[in-house]
Design a protein around this motif. Structure first.
Motif, mmCIF file in Angstrom:
data_model
loop_
_atom_site.group_PDB
_atom_site.id
_atom_site.type_symbol
_atom_site.label_atom_id
_atom_site.label_comp_id
_atom_site.label_asym_id
_atom_site.label_seq_id
_atom_site.Cartn_x
_atom_site.Cartn_y
_atom_site.Cartn_z
ATOM 1 N N GLY A 109 0.808 -1.209 0.000
ATOM 2 C CA GLY A 109 0.000 0.000 0.000
ATOM 3 C C GLY A 109 0.845 1.265 0.000
ATOM 4 N N GLN A 110 0.332 2.316 -0.648
ATOM 5 C CA GLN A 110 0.974 3.627 -0.669
ATOM 6 C C GLN A 110 -0.125 4.682 -0.711
ATOM 7 O OE1 GLN A 110 3.221 4.246 -4.315
ATOM 8 N NE2 GLN A 110 1.516 3.689 -5.616
ATOM 9 N N HIS A 111 0.260 5.955 -0.772
ATOM 10 C CA HIS A 111 -0.740 7.017 -0.832
ATOM 11 C C HIS A 111 -1.508 6.934 -2.154
ATOM 12 C CE1 HIS A 111 -2.590 10.991 -0.801
ATOM 13 N NE2 HIS A 111 -2.379 10.994 0.517
ATOM 14 N N ALA A 112 -2.791 7.242 -2.086
ATOM 15 C CA ALA A 112 -3.637 7.134 -3.275
ATOM 16 C C ALA A 112 -3.185 8.047 -4.400
ATOM 17 C CB ALA A 112 -5.086 7.441 -2.900
ATOM 18 N N ASN A 113 -2.509 9.162 -4.080
ATOM 19 C CA ASN A 113 -2.059 10.089 -5.122
ATOM 20 C C ASN A 113 -0.722 9.696 -5.745
ATOM 21 O OD1 ASN A 113 -4.308 11.729 -4.875
ATOM 22 N ND2 ASN A 113 -3.351 13.075 -3.355
ATOM 23 N N ALA A 114 -0.083 8.665 -5.193
ATOM 24 C CA ALA A 114 1.183 8.209 -5.766
ATOM 25 C C ALA A 114 0.918 7.434 -7.055
ATOM 26 C CB ALA A 114 1.927 7.329 -4.766
ATOM 27 N N GLU A 115 1.928 7.414 -7.909
ATOM 28 C CA GLU A 115 1.784 6.719 -9.187
ATOM 29 C C GLU A 115 1.421 5.256 -8.955
ATOM 30 O OE1 GLU A 115 4.424 5.914 -13.264
ATOM 31 O OE2 GLU A 115 5.156 7.254 -11.687
ATOM 32 N N GLY A 116 0.360 4.790 -9.599
ATOM 33 C CA GLY A 116 -0.100 3.416 -9.446
ATOM 34 C C GLY A 116 -1.280 3.276 -8.515
ATOM 35 N N GLY A 117 -1.551 4.324 -7.695
ATOM 36 C CA GLY A 117 -2.705 4.272 -6.808
ATOM 37 C C GLY A 117 -2.403 3.694 -5.449
ATOM 38 N N ALA A 118 -3.439 3.575 -4.630
ATOM 39 C CA ALA A 118 -3.286 3.255 -3.213
ATOM 40 C C ALA A 118 -2.781 1.838 -2.964
ATOM 41 C CB ALA A 118 -4.610 3.470 -2.483
ATOM 42 N N SER A 119 -3.276 0.868 -3.712
ATOM 43 C CA SER A 119 -2.904 -0.528 -3.463
ATOM 44 C C SER A 119 -2.321 -1.152 -4.712
ATOM 45 C CB SER A 119 -4.120 -1.345 -3.011
ATOM 46 O OG SER A 119 -3.766 -2.706 -2.849
ATOM 47 N N LEU A 120 -1.154 -1.779 -4.542
ATOM 48 C CA LEU A 120 -0.519 -2.501 -5.645
ATOM 49 C C LEU A 120 -0.490 -3.998 -5.339
ATOM 50 C CD1 LEU A 120 2.339 0.016 -6.482
ATOM 51 C CD2 LEU A 120 0.159 -0.296 -7.639
ATOM 52 N N GLU A 121 -1.418 -4.447 -4.496
ATOM 53 C CA GLU A 121 -1.526 -5.866 -4.155
ATOM 54 C C GLU A 121 -2.354 -6.577 -5.222
ATOM 55 O OE1 GLU A 121 -3.644 -8.598 -0.836
ATOM 56 O OE2 GLU A 121 -2.471 -6.946 0.001
ATOM 57 N N SER A 122 -1.752 -6.721 -6.394
ATOM 58 C CA SER A 122 -2.399 -7.364 -7.534
ATOM 59 C C SER A 122 -1.319 -7.752 -8.529
ATOM 60 C CB SER A 122 -3.400 -6.418 -8.209
ATOM 61 O OG SER A 122 -2.729 -5.296 -8.763
ATOM 62 N N VAL A 123 -1.691 -8.557 -9.491
ATOM 63 C CA VAL A 123 -0.739 -8.944 -10.532
ATOM 64 C C VAL A 123 -0.272 -7.712 -11.299
ATOM 65 C CG1 VAL A 123 -0.521 -10.171 -12.724
ATOM 66 C CG2 VAL A 123 -1.581 -11.309 -10.752
ATOM 67 N N GLU A 124 -1.221 -6.845 -11.627
ATOM 68 C CA GLU A 124 -0.862 -5.639 -12.376
ATOM 69 C C GLU A 124 0.013 -4.718 -11.539
ATOM 70 O OE1 GLU A 124 -3.918 -6.805 -11.892
ATOM 71 O OE2 GLU A 124 -4.363 -7.623 -13.890
ATOM 72 N N GLY A 125 -0.333 -4.582 -10.268
ATOM 73 C CA GLY A 125 0.474 -3.755 -9.382
ATOM 74 C C GLY A 125 1.873 -4.294 -9.207
#
Length: 379
Positions: A109-125
């Motif tokens: 998880g990161q800030h929602a305004n960061a590149e890629g969005g709030a959660s990158l817990e996915s294959v795409e992330g």
């Protein structure tokens, strides 16, 4: 390389302009003063750390890592509100600039305004993260992520665990684990169940090409309640002198379950958990030796948390957390003693690195100081 050249290599750019020798430097780079020194010198940077490594280095450059929990404030802050590195991509750029080569995640998880969005817990992330890691010469080596709480597993928990293994493989990890102890229970029966559960998870991870690891806090190296009179619930009240996590090591499969020793918490255990009530009611003393646990089976400890502490017996833990290399834990002796040189992955961690609104740059400044001291460690 003569002695003068080696001194320059050891201290790097952090000394530059300060007029300090190595001993003076290590004494000076403590607490806030350490971060201030980095700010004054403008940071060390990759070039300063990438000089030729002399013989005797204890942590080779490719093995120098950091868990992102240390810089969680930077990962999670709003990039629209500051010029400081924010979000995964910019933090990776800064850590790569400092010289780190390995990353341990503490979630995705990161800030929602960061590149890629709030959660990158996915294959795409994970694919996005992998690209940013590669761009900055970083390798993901582990994650404090999801471990099913239920046993036997629910299908939903099992599916999520397997999804985390898929993410780990996309990120190129050799290991996946957790920041928690296998169980918080003091009772032998609960550790028996924990070992059964972790053996099952370890087999699933092995089939995915991943080594599964658990992590310790100090209580995991306290004494197991496994003997003596039973309490009203039929549970043992005394100890045979076996420590909880050592028992877990002895009954879990060494080919399926691995450990990441948090060296700071192991030294806290040395301070706090020194006596136990034996089966006959007498009080016995047994001082914990972290190195003695690792040395006989050193390759079962592929990761370490390199978290430093300054001795302070007035506190409950016996140590105050400080940047790596500025405390009293003898890391040179520890890494010299574990053997299997080049097979371990030490991750710098400091729970109290974030400086809050008073010093929002502090955690990355501490990361800079700690990298320099990690690079300076000699056998």
């Amino acid at each position: 390389m003569n002695a003068h050249e080696e001194e320059i290599e050891i201290t790097g750019a952090l000394r530059r302009g300060l007029g300090l020798n190595r001993r003076q430097f290590l004494a000076a780079t403590t607490g806030i003063a350490a971060a201030t020194a980095v700010a004054v010198t403008g940071g060390t940077g990759r070039a300063a750390h990438a000089a030729t490594t002399p013989n005797g280095v204890l942590i080779p450059p490719p093995r120098r890592g950091i868990i992102l929990y240390t810089v969680r404030d930077a990962v999670s802050r709003d990039p629209n509100s500051t010029s400081l590195p924010s979000g995964f991509r910019r933090v990776f750029e800064e850590l790569g600039r400092i010289g780190y080569r390995q990353i341990e995640f503490a979630g995705y998880g990161q800030h929602a305004n960061a590149e890629g969005g709030a959660s990158l817990e996915s294959v795409e992330g994970a694919r996005l993260l992998r690209g940013w890691l590669d761009d900055n010469g970083l390798r993901a080596q582990g994650n404090h992520g999801f471990i099913p709480g239920s046993w036997p597993f629910t299908q939903a928990d099992l599916d999520r665990f397997k999804r985390h293994l898929e993410i780990a493989n996309i990120l190129g990890m050799d290991h996946m684990g957790t920041g928690n102890d296998p169980t918080s229970s003091p009772y032998k029966a609960d550790w028996d169940v924990a070992a059964e559960k972790w053996n099952a998870l370890g087999a699933i991870a092995r089939d995915a090409g991943i080594k599964l690891y658990t992590h310790n806090h100090d209580v995991a190296y306290s004494f197991l309640l496994d003997s003596g009179p039973l309490d009203a619930q039929g549970r043992p009240t005394r100890s045979s002198g076996v420590r909880r996590l050592e028992y877990f090591l002895s009954i879990s499969d060494p080919k399926l379950v691995y450990l990441e020793m948090d060296i700071f918490w192991a030294h806290v255990a040395q301070f706090k958990h020194r006596t136990y009530t034996a089966p006959d009611g007498s009080v016995a003393t047994d001082v914990f030796d972290p190195l003695a646990v690792v040395r006989p089976d050193t390759k079962r400890f592929p990761l370490f948390h390199a978290k430093d502490g300054r001795s302070n017996p007035a506190t409950g833990n016996g140590y105050d957390m400080v940047p790596f290399g500025t405390g009293d834990i003898d890391y040179a002796a520890f890494f010299r003693g574990v053997g299997a040189k080049g097979s371990h992955n030490p991750m710098y961690e400091q729970d109290n690195a974030p400086g809050g609104t008073a010093n929002p740059a502090q955690s990355l400044q501490y990361a800079d100081v700690s990298y320099a001291n990690m690079a300076a460690l000699r056998g």
